[in-house]
Design a protein around this motif. Sequence first.
Motif, PDB file in Angstrom:
ATOM      1  N   LEU A  79       0.833  -1.194   0.000  1.00  0.00           N
ATOM      2  CA  LEU A  79       0.000   0.000   0.000  1.00  0.00           C
ATOM      3  C   LEU A  79       0.874   1.253   0.000  1.00  0.00           C
ATOM      4  O   LEU A  79       1.999   1.244   0.510  1.00  0.00           O
ATOM      5  N   LEU A  80       0.330   2.304  -0.549  1.00  0.00           N
ATOM      6  CA  LEU A  80       1.030   3.590  -0.526  1.00  0.00           C
ATOM      7  C   LEU A  80       1.049   4.164   0.882  1.00  0.00           C
ATOM      8  O   LEU A  80       2.060   4.673   1.360  1.00  0.00           O
ATOM      9  N   ASN A  81      -0.092   4.090   1.560  1.00  0.00           N
ATOM     10  CA  ASN A  81      -0.233   4.601   2.920  1.00  0.00           C
ATOM     11  C   ASN A  81      -1.125   3.648   3.705  1.00  0.00           C
ATOM     12  O   ASN A  81      -1.944   2.918   3.117  1.00  0.00           O
ATOM     13  N   PRO A  82      -1.026   3.678   5.032  1.00  0.00           N
ATOM     14  CA  PRO A  82      -1.982   2.908   5.831  1.00  0.00           C
ATOM     15  C   PRO A  82      -3.404   3.365   5.546  1.00  0.00           C
ATOM     16  O   PRO A  82      -3.646   4.530   5.195  1.00  0.00           O
ATOM     17  N   ILE A  83      -4.346   2.446   5.699  1.00  0.00           N
ATOM     18  CA  ILE A  83      -5.750   2.725   5.418  1.00  0.00           C
ATOM     19  C   ILE A  83      -6.526   2.747   6.727  1.00  0.00           C
ATOM     20  O   ILE A  83      -6.337   1.878   7.586  1.00  0.00           O
ATOM     21  N   GLU A  84      -7.410   3.711   6.880  1.00  0.00           N
ATOM     22  CA  GLU A  84      -8.249   3.783   8.071  1.00  0.00           C
ATOM     23  C   GLU A  84      -9.418   2.817   7.922  1.00  0.00           C
ATOM     24  O   GLU A  84     -10.031   2.708   6.852  1.00  0.00           O
ATOM     25  N   ILE A  85      -9.746   2.106   8.994  1.00  0.00           N
ATOM     26  CA  ILE A  85     -10.885   1.201   8.995  1.00  0.00           C
ATOM     27  C   ILE A  85     -11.717   1.471  10.238  1.00  0.00           C
ATOM     28  O   ILE A  85     -11.175   1.777  11.307  1.00  0.00           O
ATOM     29  N   LYS A  86     -13.049   1.382  10.094  1.00  0.00           N
ATOM     30  CA  LYS A  86     -13.970   1.622  11.189  1.00  0.00           C
ATOM     31  C   LYS A  86     -14.487   0.284  11.739  1.00  0.00           C
ATOM     32  O   LYS A  86     -14.515  -0.729  11.027  1.00  0.00           O
ATOM     33  N   ALA A  87     -14.894   0.288  12.988  1.00  0.00           N
ATOM     34  CA  ALA A  87     -15.451  -0.915  13.598  1.00  0.00           C
ATOM     35  C   ALA A  87     -16.661  -1.392  12.805  1.00  0.00           C
ATOM     36  O   ALA A  87     -17.547  -0.596  12.457  1.00  0.00           O
ATOM     37  N   GLY A  88     -16.686  -2.678  12.479  1.00  0.00           N
ATOM     38  CA  GLY A  88     -17.785  -3.251  11.710  1.00  0.00           C
ATOM     39  C   GLY A  88     -17.647  -3.094  10.216  1.00  0.00           C
ATOM     40  O   GLY A  88     -18.486  -3.577   9.451  1.00  0.00           O
ATOM     41  N   GLN A  89     -16.592  -2.447   9.766  1.00  0.00           N
ATOM     42  CA  GLN A  89     -16.410  -2.195   8.339  1.00  0.00           C
ATOM     43  C   GLN A  89     -15.697  -3.363   7.662  1.00  0.00           C
ATOM     44  O   GLN A  89     -14.882  -4.055   8.266  1.00  0.00           O
ATOM     45  N   VAL A  90     -16.028  -3.594   6.397  1.00  0.00           N
ATOM     46  CA  VAL A  90     -15.327  -4.559   5.549  1.00  0.00           C
ATOM     47  C   VAL A  90     -14.705  -3.778   4.397  1.00  0.00           C
ATOM     48  O   VAL A  90     -15.399  -3.062   3.681  1.00  0.00           O
ATOM     49  N   ILE A  91     -13.387  -3.898   4.233  1.00  0.00           N
ATOM     50  CA  ILE A  91     -12.671  -3.203   3.164  1.00  0.00           C
ATOM     51  C   ILE A  91     -12.135  -4.241   2.179  1.00  0.00           C
ATOM     52  O   ILE A  91     -11.557  -5.246   2.585  1.00  0.00           O
ATOM     53  N   THR A  92     -12.345  -4.003   0.894  1.00  0.00           N
ATOM     54  CA  THR A  92     -11.776  -4.851  -0.147  1.00  0.00           C
ATOM     55  C   THR A  92     -10.645  -4.092  -0.828  1.00  0.00           C
ATOM     56  O   THR A  92     -10.830  -2.960  -1.275  1.00  0.00           O
ATOM     57  N   ILE A  93      -9.481  -4.719  -0.884  1.00  0.00           N
ATOM     58  CA  ILE A  93      -8.308  -4.110  -1.523  1.00  0.00           C
ATOM     59  C   ILE A  93      -7.975  -4.900  -2.786  1.00  0.00           C
ATOM     60  O   ILE A  93      -7.857  -6.130  -2.719  1.00  0.00           O
ATOM     61  N   PRO A  94      -7.867  -4.237  -3.944  1.00  0.00           N
ATOM     62  CA  PRO A  94      -7.930  -2.785  -4.130  1.00  0.00           C
ATOM     63  C   PRO A  94      -9.341  -2.209  -4.059  1.00  0.00           C
ATOM     64  O   PRO A  94      -9.531  -1.101  -3.613  1.00  0.00           O
ATOM     65  N   SER A  95     -10.378  -2.957  -4.539  1.00  0.00           N
ATOM     66  CA  SER A  95     -11.766  -2.531  -4.410  1.00  0.00           C
ATOM     67  C   SER A  95     -12.640  -3.714  -4.822  1.00  0.00           C
ATOM     68  O   SER A  95     -12.145  -4.731  -5.327  1.00  0.00           O
ATOM     69  N   ASP A  96     -13.954  -3.562  -4.621  1.00  0.00           N
ATOM     70  CA  ASP A  96     -14.873  -4.631  -5.032  1.00  0.00           C
ATOM     71  C   ASP A  96     -14.872  -4.825  -6.544  1.00  0.00           C
ATOM     72  O   ASP A  96     -15.204  -5.904  -7.038  1.00  0.00           O
ATOM     73  N   GLU A  97     -14.506  -3.784  -7.287  1.00  0.00           N
ATOM     74  CA  GLU A  97     -14.540  -3.852  -8.755  1.00  0.00           C
ATOM     75  C   GLU A  97     -13.160  -4.099  -9.360  1.00  0.00           C
ATOM     76  O   GLU A  97     -13.036  -4.253 -10.576  1.00  0.00           O
ATOM     77  N   GLN A  98     -12.110  -4.150  -8.534  1.00  0.00           N
ATOM     78  CA  GLN A  98     -10.763  -4.313  -9.054  1.00  0.00           C
ATOM     79  C   GLN A  98     -10.030  -5.425  -8.299  1.00  0.00           C
ATOM     80  O   GLN A  98     -10.464  -5.872  -7.243  1.00  0.00           O
TER      81      GLN A  98
END
Length: 518
Positions: A79-98
């Motif tokens: 990653l270029l930088n750390p990513i912020e994540i919130k409680a209960g959140q689901v993050i897809t890297i790079p994204s749901d479409e990529q």
Amino acid sequence: MVISAFRVATLLFITFSAYASNIDFDLYLTNPDQSKSIHVSNNEIIPLEGNLQIKIYSKEDGLINIFYESQETPRDSILLNPIEIKAGQVITIPSDEQSFFIDLSPGEVNFELAFKGENESSIKKTTVTAFDTNTLVKSSIRELINFTSSTSNTAELPVYEIDEMNTDYSALIEINNRVSNLVNNDLVLRGSSIFSKIAKGTVYIENYQNDEWVGIGSGILLNDYQIITNLHVIKDADTIYVAPYGEAKKGDVLDFSVHRAEILKIAEDKDLALIQTSKISDDINILEFISLNELEVGMNTHAVGHPDPQETWSYAKGYISGIRKNYKTEYDFISLKADVIQNSTDIVPGFSGGPLTNDEGKIIGINSFGIDDGFEYAVTTDEILDFLKNPNNFDGWQVDDISTESKVINEEFMNPNNYECLDTNKDGKNDYCGIDKDQSNYYEVIYVDIDYDGTFDELRLDMNENECDEIVVTIGGSSKYPDTYDKYYFDLEDDKSGYDKVGHDNNNDGIVDEYQTI
């Protein structure tokens, strides 16, 4: 490693400690447009090239970073930088479409999720092996070897139970055929229904006796390696195969791993058994148990099971019609005396051993039997929890001592003195060893020292002599495959098109613990 170009810088992240409890992540192999994906578990085989997504789950606010490391690439952030994540959140890297495009070097690959929150700093790691199975598909080398000048030194020859491999090979073909019509509907893909919740906590079980398929049943995951089921589902089995639901089927991609299970304990009067596998999957759901005193007649009931080998993970619904204390009945070989739930759930024998739940997907019992009154019966969770408190007691089935033909044949393969060996480069070390069982001038079983260093790297089996190895074992610890354990590759099509399954012997005991789709 080449990974998609959105990573443009390396950064140092905070030093972490402990193990994550509030954060987790999963790897998914996808096709370029993300229309199909397969979940990747720890220690699995992945291709050298492909597309990858990383899904991250958090129960706490914080910052995350993803690191990558291989045998040829030092640990580095993707990653270029750390990513912020919130409680209960689901993050897809790079994204749901990529997705990332990956180009890996062969060998062990580590992905690490680093998390820094207010209450926790931790690291989670998934280790996979990048491997090109096409390198194992080659024209037969047997006809190129003249064993007439063989050596007699077979002291360094590792021997394997060939018949056990052939039994597994046949069973895997049958299992793949039986589950070829896995459910593939909106309920599966949506993931929010009670069906999806229960299905991911329910396993598929096959009972094999004397190398023959006997039947199927269901089981309930207690954790990622222990399963509660009915005793009659696994009774007299000498081999038990277990498969998790996982992602089941997406498009034409079938993600279906198979595990071998051992029996820990049984209770004949409760029709219960506890079995254990290697870690079964990262993509499962552990269902909560609730007590008998929380149940009421008229409550809705739900079940997932396997009414037919090609109708696996089917759903049924009903209601509680009665709660029977100290219920006594006999079926199959079982003389049951247990608290049971009488219910109208429309199930059939393949549901045996699977969960009966309430509307919230919490387990109220284990589906066990049906009788002529038209109702089905489930042994209660109270009986299950009492059973689990008992010590392990299984020490084998009471069977006659038999010496089967397969055991006699296997002794031939297990004896190093029966192999003819050849030192092709005349350095005093065997390069090939094989057995021509039927004296046809074709060696069905052959050991190969690929790099001529005196240690055997591969075992190849072509039992039908069609010049296509249906099984190849890459021998762990050899110079060619410096892994911690052996891997068994199965070409179930037997056509040189590639290997369909890889077997993992995680504890080096000569028995495959997990069969992974590749």
